[in-house]
Motif scaffolding. Structure first.
Motif, PDB file in Angstrom:
ATOM      1  N   ASP A 176     -14.422 -17.607   0.362  1.00  0.00           N
ATOM      2  CA  ASP A 176     -15.549 -17.816  -0.366  1.00  0.00           C
ATOM      3  C   ASP A 176     -14.922 -18.055  -1.822  1.00  0.00           C
ATOM      4  O   ASP A 176     -13.869 -18.170  -2.033  1.00  0.00           O
ATOM      5  CB  ASP A 176     -16.344 -16.421  -0.592  1.00  0.00           C
ATOM      6  N   ALA A 177     -15.868 -18.186  -2.633  1.00  0.00           N
ATOM      7  CA  ALA A 177     -15.572 -18.624  -4.134  1.00  0.00           C
ATOM      8  C   ALA A 177     -15.580 -17.601  -5.241  1.00  0.00           C
ATOM      9  O   ALA A 177     -15.568 -17.828  -6.418  1.00  0.00           O
ATOM     10  CB  ALA A 177     -16.607 -19.576  -4.478  1.00  0.00           C
ATOM     11  N   ARG A 178     -15.509 -16.408  -4.689  1.00  0.00           N
ATOM     12  CA  ARG A 178     -15.283 -15.032  -5.648  1.00  0.00           C
ATOM     13  C   ARG A 178     -14.015 -14.774  -6.423  1.00  0.00           C
ATOM     14  O   ARG A 178     -13.057 -15.696  -5.770  1.00  0.00           O
ATOM     15  CB  ARG A 178     -15.952 -13.890  -4.960  1.00  0.00           C
ATOM     16  N   LEU A 179     -13.760 -14.280  -7.160  1.00  0.00           N
ATOM     17  CA  LEU A 179     -12.667 -14.072  -7.856  1.00  0.00           C
ATOM     18  C   LEU A 179     -11.656 -13.359  -7.427  1.00  0.00           C
ATOM     19  O   LEU A 179     -11.924 -12.192  -6.724  1.00  0.00           O
ATOM     20  CB  LEU A 179     -12.861 -13.408  -9.448  1.00  0.00           C
ATOM     21  N   THR A 180     -10.449 -13.965  -7.495  1.00  0.00           N
ATOM     22  CA  THR A 180      -9.231 -13.018  -7.088  1.00  0.00           C
ATOM     23  C   THR A 180      -8.375 -13.430  -8.748  1.00  0.00           C
ATOM     24  O   THR A 180      -7.768 -14.014  -8.922  1.00  0.00           O
ATOM     25  CB  THR A 180      -8.420 -13.742  -6.095  1.00  0.00           C
ATOM     26  N   LEU A 181      -8.242 -12.107  -9.063  1.00  0.00           N
ATOM     27  CA  LEU A 181      -7.457 -11.835 -10.281  1.00  0.00           C
ATOM     28  C   LEU A 181      -6.253 -10.793 -10.290  1.00  0.00           C
ATOM     29  O   LEU A 181      -6.550  -9.952  -9.760  1.00  0.00           O
ATOM     30  CB  LEU A 181      -8.444 -11.336 -11.501  1.00  0.00           C
ATOM     31  N   LEU A 182      -5.137 -11.204 -10.975  1.00  0.00           N
ATOM     32  CA  LEU A 182      -4.142 -10.492 -10.982  1.00  0.00           C
ATOM     33  C   LEU A 182      -3.724 -10.325 -12.525  1.00  0.00           C
ATOM     34  O   LEU A 182      -3.855 -11.454 -13.160  1.00  0.00           O
ATOM     35  CB  LEU A 182      -2.911 -11.141 -10.246  1.00  0.00           C
ATOM     36  N   ARG A 183      -3.308  -9.212 -12.964  1.00  0.00           N
ATOM     37  CA  ARG A 183      -2.806  -8.933 -14.397  1.00  0.00           C
ATOM     38  C   ARG A 183      -1.625  -8.062 -13.949  1.00  0.00           C
ATOM     39  O   ARG A 183      -1.882  -7.011 -13.636  1.00  0.00           O
ATOM     40  CB  ARG A 183      -3.847  -8.172 -15.044  1.00  0.00           C
ATOM     41  N   ILE A 184      -0.453  -8.566 -14.674  1.00  0.00           N
ATOM     42  CA  ILE A 184       0.657  -7.814 -14.564  1.00  0.00           C
ATOM     43  C   ILE A 184       0.933  -7.502 -16.103  1.00  0.00           C
ATOM     44  O   ILE A 184       1.233  -8.400 -16.746  1.00  0.00           O
ATOM     45  CB  ILE A 184       1.874  -8.370 -13.860  1.00  0.00           C
ATOM     46  N   ASN A 185       1.112  -6.328 -16.292  1.00  0.00           N
ATOM     47  CA  ASN A 185       1.328  -5.744 -17.681  1.00  0.00           C
ATOM     48  C   ASN A 185       2.843  -5.969 -17.756  1.00  0.00           C
ATOM     49  O   ASN A 185       3.726  -5.317 -17.036  1.00  0.00           O
ATOM     50  CB  ASN A 185       1.116  -4.339 -17.974  1.00  0.00           C
ATOM     51  N   MET A 186       3.428  -6.906 -18.793  1.00  0.00           N
ATOM     52  CA  MET A 186       5.056  -7.240 -18.646  1.00  0.00           C
ATOM     53  C   MET A 186       5.522  -6.327 -19.939  1.00  0.00           C
ATOM     54  O   MET A 186       7.069  -6.436 -19.882  1.00  0.00           O
ATOM     55  CB  MET A 186       5.096  -8.624 -19.473  1.00  0.00           C
ATOM     56  N   GLU A 187       5.058  -5.111 -20.153  1.00  0.00           N
ATOM     57  CA  GLU A 187       5.662  -4.252 -20.940  1.00  0.00           C
ATOM     58  C   GLU A 187       5.355  -2.909 -20.570  1.00  0.00           C
ATOM     59  O   GLU A 187       5.497  -2.015 -21.487  1.00  0.00           O
ATOM     60  CB  GLU A 187       5.232  -4.394 -22.362  1.00  0.00           C
ATOM     61  N   ALA A 188       4.885  -2.590 -19.236  1.00  0.00           N
ATOM     62  CA  ALA A 188       4.748  -1.347 -18.824  1.00  0.00           C
ATOM     63  C   ALA A 188       4.952  -1.042 -17.553  1.00  0.00           C
ATOM     64  O   ALA A 188       5.250  -2.006 -16.566  1.00  0.00           O
ATOM     65  CB  ALA A 188       3.219  -1.065 -19.277  1.00  0.00           C
ATOM     66  N   GLY A 189       4.865   0.078 -16.920  1.00  0.00           N
ATOM     67  CA  GLY A 189       5.287   0.342 -15.738  1.00  0.00           C
ATOM     68  C   GLY A 189       3.910   0.849 -14.800  1.00  0.00           C
ATOM     69  O   GLY A 189       2.651   0.533 -15.101  1.00  0.00           O
ATOM     70  N   ASP A 203       7.315  -1.130 -12.870  1.00  0.00           N
ATOM     71  CA  ASP A 203       7.003   0.179 -12.385  1.00  0.00           C
ATOM     72  C   ASP A 203       7.740   0.472 -11.167  1.00  0.00           C
ATOM     73  O   ASP A 203       8.079  -0.448 -10.155  1.00  0.00           O
ATOM     74  CB  ASP A 203       5.503  -0.459 -11.601  1.00  0.00           C
ATOM     75  N   PRO A 204       8.426   1.476 -11.124  1.00  0.00           N
ATOM     76  CA  PRO A 204       9.458   1.800 -10.024  1.00  0.00           C
ATOM     77  C   PRO A 204       8.785   2.638  -8.986  1.00  0.00           C
ATOM     78  O   PRO A 204       9.419   2.641  -7.579  1.00  0.00           O
ATOM     79  CB  PRO A 204      10.399   2.855 -10.576  1.00  0.00           C
ATOM     80  N   ARG A 205       7.383   2.797  -8.905  1.00  0.00           N
ATOM     81  CA  ARG A 205       6.752   3.460  -7.856  1.00  0.00           C
ATOM     82  C   ARG A 205       6.071   2.488  -6.831  1.00  0.00           C
ATOM     83  O   ARG A 205       6.239   2.380  -5.611  1.00  0.00           O
ATOM     84  CB  ARG A 205       5.641   4.437  -8.370  1.00  0.00           C
ATOM     85  N   VAL A 206       5.078   1.759  -7.482  1.00  0.00           N
ATOM     86  CA  VAL A 206       4.604   0.399  -6.788  1.00  0.00           C
ATOM     87  C   VAL A 206       5.135  -0.733  -7.478  1.00  0.00           C
ATOM     88  O   VAL A 206       4.608  -1.168  -8.547  1.00  0.00           O
ATOM     89  CB  VAL A 206       2.975   0.503  -6.820  1.00  0.00           C
ATOM     90  N   THR A 207       5.906  -1.460  -7.037  1.00  0.00           N
ATOM     91  CA  THR A 207       6.753  -2.594  -7.674  1.00  0.00           C
ATOM     92  C   THR A 207       5.645  -3.754  -7.800  1.00  0.00           C
ATOM     93  O   THR A 207       4.791  -3.915  -7.055  1.00  0.00           O
ATOM     94  CB  THR A 207       7.822  -2.885  -6.738  1.00  0.00           C
ATOM     95  N   TYR A 208       5.973  -4.548  -9.061  1.00  0.00           N
ATOM     96  CA  TYR A 208       4.979  -5.507  -9.487  1.00  0.00           C
ATOM     97  C   TYR A 208       4.787  -6.547  -8.527  1.00  0.00           C
ATOM     98  O   TYR A 208       3.662  -7.155  -8.465  1.00  0.00           O
ATOM     99  CB  TYR A 208       5.705  -6.208 -10.736  1.00  0.00           C
ATOM    100  N   TRP A 209       5.741  -6.577  -7.244  1.00  0.00           N
ATOM    101  CA  TRP A 209       5.350  -7.882  -6.398  1.00  0.00           C
ATOM    102  C   TRP A 209       4.581  -7.345  -5.259  1.00  0.00           C
ATOM    103  O   TRP A 209       3.977  -8.639  -4.697  1.00  0.00           O
ATOM    104  CB  TRP A 209       6.854  -8.299  -5.792  1.00  0.00           C
ATOM    105  N   GLU A 210       4.086  -5.929  -5.336  1.00  0.00           N
ATOM    106  CA  GLU A 210       3.300  -5.976  -4.095  1.00  0.00           C
ATOM    107  C   GLU A 210       1.856  -6.301  -4.660  1.00  0.00           C
ATOM    108  O   GLU A 210       0.984  -7.092  -3.992  1.00  0.00           O
ATOM    109  CB  GLU A 210       3.041  -4.523  -4.040  1.00  0.00           C
ATOM    110  N   PRO A 211       1.169  -6.227  -5.973  1.00  0.00           N
ATOM    111  CA  PRO A 211       0.007  -6.801  -6.314  1.00  0.00           C
ATOM    112  C   PRO A 211       0.017  -8.315  -6.430  1.00  0.00           C
ATOM    113  O   PRO A 211      -1.017  -8.895  -6.035  1.00  0.00           O
ATOM    114  CB  PRO A 211      -0.415  -6.184  -7.512  1.00  0.00           C
ATOM    115  N   ALA A 212       1.226  -8.673  -6.755  1.00  0.00           N
ATOM    116  CA  ALA A 212       1.334 -10.142  -6.826  1.00  0.00           C
ATOM    117  C   ALA A 212       1.507 -10.909  -5.501  1.00  0.00           C
ATOM    118  O   ALA A 212       0.624 -11.985  -5.522  1.00  0.00           O
ATOM    119  CB  ALA A 212       2.639 -10.425  -7.690  1.00  0.00           C
ATOM    120  N   LYS A 213       1.868 -10.481  -4.684  1.00  0.00           N
ATOM    121  CA  LYS A 213       2.078 -11.190  -3.206  1.00  0.00           C
ATOM    122  C   LYS A 213       0.574 -11.011  -2.755  1.00  0.00           C
ATOM    123  O   LYS A 213       0.045 -11.869  -1.962  1.00  0.00           O
ATOM    124  CB  LYS A 213       2.826 -10.305  -2.362  1.00  0.00           C
ATOM    125  N   TRP A 214      -0.127  -9.719  -2.919  1.00  0.00           N
ATOM    126  CA  TRP A 214      -1.372  -9.377  -2.258  1.00  0.00           C
ATOM    127  C   TRP A 214      -2.615 -10.496  -2.906  1.00  0.00           C
ATOM    128  O   TRP A 214      -3.178 -11.081  -2.243  1.00  0.00           O
ATOM    129  CB  TRP A 214      -1.762  -8.131  -2.537  1.00  0.00           C
TER     130      TRP A 214
END
Length: 697
Positions: free
Chosen positions: A656-669, A635-646
């Motif tokens: 708390d014990a709620r979910l923090t989930l990250l999914r990076i599509n390795m084949e898309a932008g 993704d050139p608009r919002v680079t992958y490291w933004e959601p990864a760092k967040w």
């Protein structure tokens, strides 16, 4: 079904990096997740640094494990959504002289086919994107534009998700591509009148579209002539054509200023002629009224906040010669316009609703195309022709599938050309759509569009998915969605908050949600959620917030500001590292974005204000809703490291014990999966998460 975090969550290493601006030092523990060779990764994803790849793959595996209990639900949702799409379908053919052009899909096909109807009535395939996409992990079509003589098709495709499009030319008499190939372009070309050359935009290593070239058919791309180069990296360029076909347009613009140049389409060697020199904050868009020797220009000049239409002679189109044709009317926002030989059509928005106005050019008389529903969405489709009395538009609402009409601008007859079919069945009477208003802290009334099943009890027990965007002046339509029905049928209230930063209530609605007023966007969204709870449409803690890109930034901000209002947050390609991104002028979108968010490099006030809301910078030790962040590696608009760092910071600090989930599509932008069904699988994943945390799975 209650979702619980897997036993072992990924933990990103702390590798602190600091920077200082305006005497203020900030430290980023996860800055290392940005690959130093990120430009190369955009073109060749396999070159991602091993330690970063390892971490992202661990996050993806963790998300898969956490959502594994929803596997059957995801399949059910996907099947439902797919069942509402007519798989074998086509658009209404758009006439262009003796031919009529359209797109169609075959049953089971992910990609479109571009085709045309010949003069003898037979159909001809021009480009089968399914064949072009075969064997590709990602394929997205950019251009598919036929030449004026109907002999060639210019088409481009992105095969990485990084938005570098390679452009080819197809000989429509043989169905074969010519040797011509132009790499690193952005979508959008403009053919000359003879079909012997076209203008296109080159994208540089910083992914900035700053140069316009002319390509002559049959010559190497290396010989293409530079026609225009933008020297201000805060501006982008695009190319187009007037509806009359007489002029090619070079458009230089940022988010609030524009500057156009014209080239006669029948003399493409002519140097571009400036229409009117750029003035900060002045936007304009041009159409050609050939019969009367003038241009019709949509602009906000002279304080016309909600825009107006002016005229100028073709021989002298500069600002000094602009004279009002449709004066500025505060509260009536002119969105777009198109000029035919005898009519001028404009799209407007007043009181949050769109309307189409037809003006007869001979005498200036006007009429409006009327619509009945409380909330709806309109789209104009000008087509290819200029000498015609017919315009085309589509209409839909949150309960009404799309309808395409041809409209006779003289007789006012409306001919239905196509109604969207929902193969699995859809009865609009089973649903309710409404427009209500929340009151923000400063008294502004925030529109909210609602969709829910007629059987849903509005006693506070229903979960709600609340969608928002609120940036760049983009208005979110109250449109029909085959996907939202899967939530609504399971008892959800589906809501869209039309918050400041968009233009639903005029241009001021946009300016009140940008720069040093950006926090209004977040306050409006929170007010919308509070109002929905107060009125019994849902309850506090039962709302799932949903947004993408700048809307993902909105999600990060409200998660920090009002975490107890939400049960969950879904942030797709989220622009959450606002301050760091705006401090880095080397990133593709940063310089043009300073007009939207502010320039924290030069302006301390902008720095401090941005720091006060930037989602990543404001994550702190507190309880958070369930969080699901999705991104794309290329993704050139919002680079992958933004959601990864967040995600890394959220997991480290939340109490708390709620979910923090990250999914990076390795084949898309930025746009996610490119195939129409693969994209539905991503929507099914998001909606399964929303249902799962709401225990409606």
């Amino acid at each position: 079904m209650k979702l619980t975090p897997p036993a072992q969550a990924p933990k990103a290493e702390l590798r602190p990096q600091s920077d200082t601006h305006h005497g203020i030092t900030r430290t980023d523990d996860y800055a290392w997740l940005r690959d130093p060779d990120w430009r190369e990764v955009m073109r060749a994803p396999e070159k991602l640094a091993p330690d970063i790849r390892s971490y992202i793959e661990a996050e993806n595996a963790y998300t898969d494990e956490a959502l594994a209990p929803l596997a059957a639900l995801r399949e059910t949702l996907f099947a439902e959504m797919k069942g509402r799409i007519k798989e074998e379908d086509s658009s209404v053919p758009a006439p262009d002289g003796a031919y009529a052009y359209f797109t169609r899909y075959a049953e089971g096909a992910q990609q479109p086919v571009f085709a045309r109807r010949r003069p003898d009535g037979t159909e001809e395939t021009l480009l089968d994107c399914n064949a072009e996409a075969e064997g590709e992990a990602y394929f997205r079509i950019g251009d598919a534009d036929h030449s004026p003589d109907h002999k060639l098709l210019a088409w481009s495709a992105d095969r990485k998700g990084s938005e570098y499009f390679s452009l080819r030319l197809r000989d429509l008499s043989t169905g074969k591509d010519l040797a011509d190939e132009v790499p690193d372009t952005s979508p959008g070309i403009a053919w000359d009148a003879a079909g012997r050359s076209f203008l296109y935009v080159h994208v540089d290593e910083e992914h900035r579209p700053l140069k316009v070239f002319r390509h002559i058919v049959g010559t190497p791309a290396a010989e293409d002539r530079l026609v225009y180069e933008e020297t201000d990296i805060g501006f982008y360029v695009g190319v187009g054509k007037t509806q009359s076909g007489r002029y090619l347009i070079i458009d230089a613009h940022d988010h609030q200023t524009s500057e156009l140049r014209l080239i006669p389409a029948d003399a493409p060697d002519t140097p571009p002629e400036l229409v009117s020199a750029r003035e900060h904050g002045v936007e304009y868009d041009i159409e050609h009224d050939e019969a009367r020797g003038r241009f019709l220009i949509l602009t906000n000049a002279d304080g016309a906040e909600d825009f107006k239409i002016v005229e100028a002679p073709v021989a002298a189109p500069g600002r000094a010669n602009w004279h009002d044709v449709v004066p500025h009317r505060p509260g009536t926002l002119v969105l777009s316009h198109v000029a035919y030989r005898d009519h001028h059509v404009r799209m407007e928005r007043r009181d949050g609703l769109q309307r189409i106005v037809i003006r007869r050019l001979a005498d200036g008389s006007e009429h409006e195309i009327a619509f009945d529903e409380e909330a709806y969405d309109l789209n104009l489709s000008p087509g290819y022709e200029y000498d015609t009395a017919t315009t085309r538009f589509s209409y839909n609402s949150m309960t009404t599938p799309s309808e395409v009409y041809d409209y006779d601008m003289e007789t006012r007859a409306r001919a239905l050309r196509k109604r969207q079919e929902v193969p699995s069945g859809h009865n609009p009477a089973d649903y309710v759509t409404r427009r209500i208003f929340a009151t923000a802290a400063d008294g502004e009334r925030v529109p909210i569009s609602l969709l829910y099943a007629r059987t849903t009890k509005l006693d506070g027990s229903a979960p709600c998915l609340l969608y928002g965007y609120g940036s760049y002046g983009i208005s979110i339509p109250s449109s029909f969605s085959v996907t939202a029905l899967s939530l609504v049928d399971r008892g959800f209230v589906y809501a869209i908050a039309h918050i400041r930063g968009g233009m639903e209530k005029g241009y001021r609605w946009y300016t009140d949600g940008k720069l040093l007023k950006k926090r209004n966007t977040f306050v409006d969204f929170i007010a919308a959620g509070e109002h929905l709870a107060k009125e019994g449409f849902t309850a506090r803690g039962r709302i799932v917030g949903h947004g993408g890109s700048a809307g993902g930034m909105l999600m990060g901000a409200v998660a920090n500001m009002a975490p107890d209002l939400f049960n969950g947050i879904v942030a797709e390609v989220p622009f959450v590292d606002v301050l760091a991104t705006m401090l880095d002028a080397s990133l593709p979108l940063t310089p043009p974005e300073w007009h939207e968010w502010g320039n924290p490099i030069e302006d301390e006030e902008a720095y401090r204000y941005m720091a006060s809301y930037s989602p990543y910078d404001n994550v702190r030790a507190q309880a958070y809703p369930h969080i699901f962040a999705l991104g794309g590696l290329t993704d050139p608009r919002v680079t992958y490291w933004e959601p990864a760092k967040w995600a890394a910071k959220l997991r480290a600090l939340r109490t708390d014990a709620r979910l923090t989930l990250l999914r990076i599509n390795m084949e898309a932008g930025h746009g996610g999966a490119s195939g129409r069904f693969d994209r539905l699988k991503e929507v099914a994943l998001v909606y399964a998460f929303a249902l799962g945390i709401s225990e409606r799975a």
